[in-house]
Design an enzyme around this catalytic site. Structure first.
Site, PDB file in Angstrom:
ATOM      1  CB  SER A 136      -0.877  -0.036   1.260  1.00  0.00           C
ATOM      2  OG  SER A 136      -1.595   1.171   1.391  1.00  0.00           O
ATOM      3  CE  LYS A 162      -4.540   0.008   0.326  1.00  0.00           C
ATOM      4  NZ  LYS A 162      -5.136  -0.858   1.379  1.00  0.00           N
ATOM      5  CG  LEU A 163      -1.145   3.662  -7.027  1.00  0.00           C
ATOM      6  CD1 LEU A 163      -1.393   4.388  -8.356  1.00  0.00           C
ATOM      7  CD2 LEU A 163       0.309   3.827  -6.578  1.00  0.00           C
ATOM      8  CE  LYS A 164      -3.853   3.802   2.019  1.00  0.00           C
ATOM      9  NZ  LYS A 164      -5.084   3.269   2.638  1.00  0.00           N
ATOM     10  CG  ASP A 189      -7.656   2.321   0.503  1.00  0.00           C
ATOM     11  OD1 ASP A 189      -8.820   2.770   0.594  1.00  0.00           O
ATOM     12  OD2 ASP A 189      -7.060   1.777   1.456  1.00  0.00           O
ATOM     13  CD  GLU A 214      -8.547  -0.968   0.460  1.00  0.00           C
ATOM     14  OE1 GLU A 214      -7.658  -1.318  -0.359  1.00  0.00           O
ATOM     15  OE2 GLU A 214      -8.372  -0.955   1.686  1.00  0.00           O
ATOM     16  CG  ASP A 239     -10.443  -0.987   4.754  1.00  0.00           C
ATOM     17  OD1 ASP A 239     -10.729  -1.434   5.874  1.00  0.00           O
ATOM     18  OD2 ASP A 239      -9.334  -0.433   4.549  1.00  0.00           O
ATOM     19  CE  LYS A 263      -7.182  -2.319   6.734  1.00  0.00           C
ATOM     20  NZ  LYS A 263      -7.286  -0.853   6.716  1.00  0.00           N
ATOM     21  N   GLY A 291      -3.958  -4.208   6.180  1.00  0.00           N
ATOM     22  CA  GLY A 291      -2.970  -3.905   7.210  1.00  0.00           C
ATOM     23  C   GLY A 291      -3.251  -2.545   7.818  1.00  0.00           C
ATOM     24  CG  LEU A 293       0.579   1.991   8.597  1.00  0.00           C
ATOM     25  CD1 LEU A 293       0.683   3.458   8.999  1.00  0.00           C
ATOM     26  CD2 LEU A 293       1.286   1.796   7.261  1.00  0.00           C
TER      27      LEU A 293
HETATM   28  O1  OSB Z   1      -7.097   1.745   4.401  1.00  0.00           O
HETATM   29  O2  OSB Z   1      -5.966  -0.022   4.265  1.00  0.00           O
HETATM   30  C1  OSB Z   1      -6.117   1.103   4.741  1.00  0.00           C
HETATM   31  C2  OSB Z   1      -3.091   2.015   6.890  1.00  0.00           C
HETATM   32  C3  OSB Z   1      -3.715   2.642   7.962  1.00  0.00           C
HETATM   33  C4  OSB Z   1      -5.082   2.799   7.941  1.00  0.00           C
HETATM   34  C5  OSB Z   1      -5.831   2.316   6.857  1.00  0.00           C
HETATM   35  C6  OSB Z   1      -5.221   1.664   5.806  1.00  0.00           C
HETATM   36  C7  OSB Z   1      -3.821   1.550   5.803  1.00  0.00           C
HETATM   37  C8  OSB Z   1      -3.066   0.974   4.703  1.00  0.00           C
HETATM   38  C9  OSB Z   1      -1.677   0.457   5.013  1.00  0.00           C
HETATM   39  O3  OSB Z   1      -3.445   0.940   3.572  1.00  0.00           O
HETATM   40  C10 OSB Z   1      -1.542  -1.005   4.911  1.00  0.00           C
HETATM   41  C11 OSB Z   1      -0.220  -1.464   5.513  1.00  0.00           C
HETATM   42  O4  OSB Z   1       0.822  -1.277   4.868  1.00  0.00           O
HETATM   43  O5  OSB Z   1      -0.218  -1.967   6.650  1.00  0.00           O
HETATM   44 MG    MG Z   2      -8.235   0.610   3.023  1.00  0.00          MG
END
Ligand code: OSB
Ligand code: MG
Length: 369
Positions: A136, A162-164, A189, A214, A239, A263, A291, A293
């Site tokens: 991510s 995955k690109l934010k 996402d 996402e 999510d 999650k 995840g 983090l």
């Molecule tokens: O939306 O998946 C998410 C991290 C913190 C809160 C929400 C998200 C995320 C990630 C990071 O996308 C995923 C990771 O590298 O653990």
């Molecule tokens: Mg997400």
């Protein structure tokens, strides 16, 4: 039987090796609450994934610490339970706060698996010894930087990028990355940054062969996601808005999404995560493990959950060394060619680096019956 003799709460602050920008903010460090449950000769570990401020979902670290200290742990200490699900049921009369309850439930699963001397994944019904992972990637300053960071991770073998995204930073990075890498498995996402008024913008993403989009809409919505899904070719992945197997059922029945990011803490623990997995399988919908983090403790839990057969898309559980200079566990959790090996010891298969954790702990408390 699962007897809880004592518990420990530790809170550490870890600097992130990268600046992680999402539609809801920028993160440069992680505050990690850790729970240790002491049973008969073994200990179970878990990590809280609620955040300092309620930006992703509504739970907070101080709220969870309060519940653990004053409400949950006093109910469990000195008690004996038939299994982790029975222990979780002892907290069943409380509303919401699933991430806080999951801390107790997940530590109980680790404790139980260590007592039985089996890997947690095996106990949950998984049968893989490695799991496919992607990464991510946070929002970058421009398109060149985005293509650059994608290239570095594609070269490391990650199985999905995955690109934010957020309104105003969506089609541009996706187009740039797709031109540079026509064949990679690519997703985005939005972390709830859009509304139905943005349908045109989101529909423009249909051109880029994304595996899914996402959580484009509100964190607590399913109905508008169903409307949006009806207007897009790209599958939506839920999510934030799936906090239980019931939410998953409603989301899939409404066609609010066609993929689910599981999650474990968001849905209240491993038992509920497995129910989401089973439910999605019944609908023929793929799931993958998201995840937050995590440090090595939460990361190991995620890896074990990902061994269940319905996790057919790569998860977000990338190498721990991407995130941390020093992790809270002794064992490295490193993916090679996009495959994360499942730790082979009993339970989650990792052990707390006590020296490191106690040296940096901002909170260190013990609880007895
Ligand atoms: O939306 O998946 C998410 C991290 C913190 C809160 C929400 C998200 C995320 C990630 C990071 O996308 C995923 C990771 O590298 O653990
Ligand atoms: Mg997400």
């Amino acid at each position: 039987m699962l007897r809880i003799h004592a518990a420990e709460l530790l809170v550490v602050r870890l600097p992130l090796k990268f600046r992680f920008e999402t539609s809801f903010g920028v993160q440069t460090e992680k505050v990690v609450p850790l729970l240790v449950l002491h049973g008969d000769g073994v200990q179970g570990l878990s990590e809280g994934t609620m955040e300092f401020a309620p930006m992703y979902r509504e739970e907070t670290i101080v709220g969870a610490l309060h519940l653990l200290r004053e409400v949950f742990l006093p109910r469990l200490l000195g008690q004996t339970f038939a299994n982790p699900e029975a222990l979780h049921d002892a907290l069943g009369s409380f509303r919401g706060n699933r991430m806080a309850r999951a801390m107790v439930e997940m530590a109980a699963w680790d404790l139980w698996a260590r007592m039985l001397n089996v890997p947690l994944g095996t106990l949950l019904g998984g049968r893989r010894n490695s799991v496919e992972v992607g990464v991510s990637l946070g929002i970058q300053p421009d398109e060149a930087a985005t293509v650059d960071v994608v290239r570095r991770h594609v070269e490391q073998g990650y199985r999905r990028i995955k690109l934010k995204i957020r309104p105003g930073w969506d089609v541009q990075p996706v187009r740039a990355v797709r031109e540079a890498f026509p064949d990679i498995r690519l997703t985005v996402d939005a972390n709830s940054a859009y509304t139905l008024a943005d349908t045109g913008r989101l529909r423009a993403l249909d051109e880029y062969g994304l595996t899914y989009i996402e959580q484009p809409l509100a964190w607590d919505d399913l109905v508008d996601h169903a409307t949006l899904q009806g207007r897009l070719r790209t599958p939506l992945c839920l999510d934030e808005s799936v906090a239980s197997a019931q939410d998953a059922r409603k989301g899939l029945a409404l066609d609010a999404g066609r993929v689910i990011n599981v999650k474990v803490a968001r849905v209240g623990g491993h038992a509920e995560a497995r129910r989401v997995h089973d439910l999605a399988q019944a609908f023929g919908a793929p799931v993958w493990c998201g995840g937050m983090l995590e440090s090595g403790v939460g990361r190991a839990h995620n890896i074990h959950l990902s061994t269940l057969p319905g996790f057919t898309l790569p998860g977000d559980t990338s190498s721990a060394s991407r995130y941390w200079e020093t992790d809270v566990v002794n064992e490295p959790l490193e993916a090679h060619d996009g495959l994360m090996p499942v730790p082979t010891g009993p339970g989650i298969g990792v052990t707390l680096n006590r020296d490191f954790v106690e040296r940096i702990a901002e909170v260190q408390e013990e609880f007895h019956p």
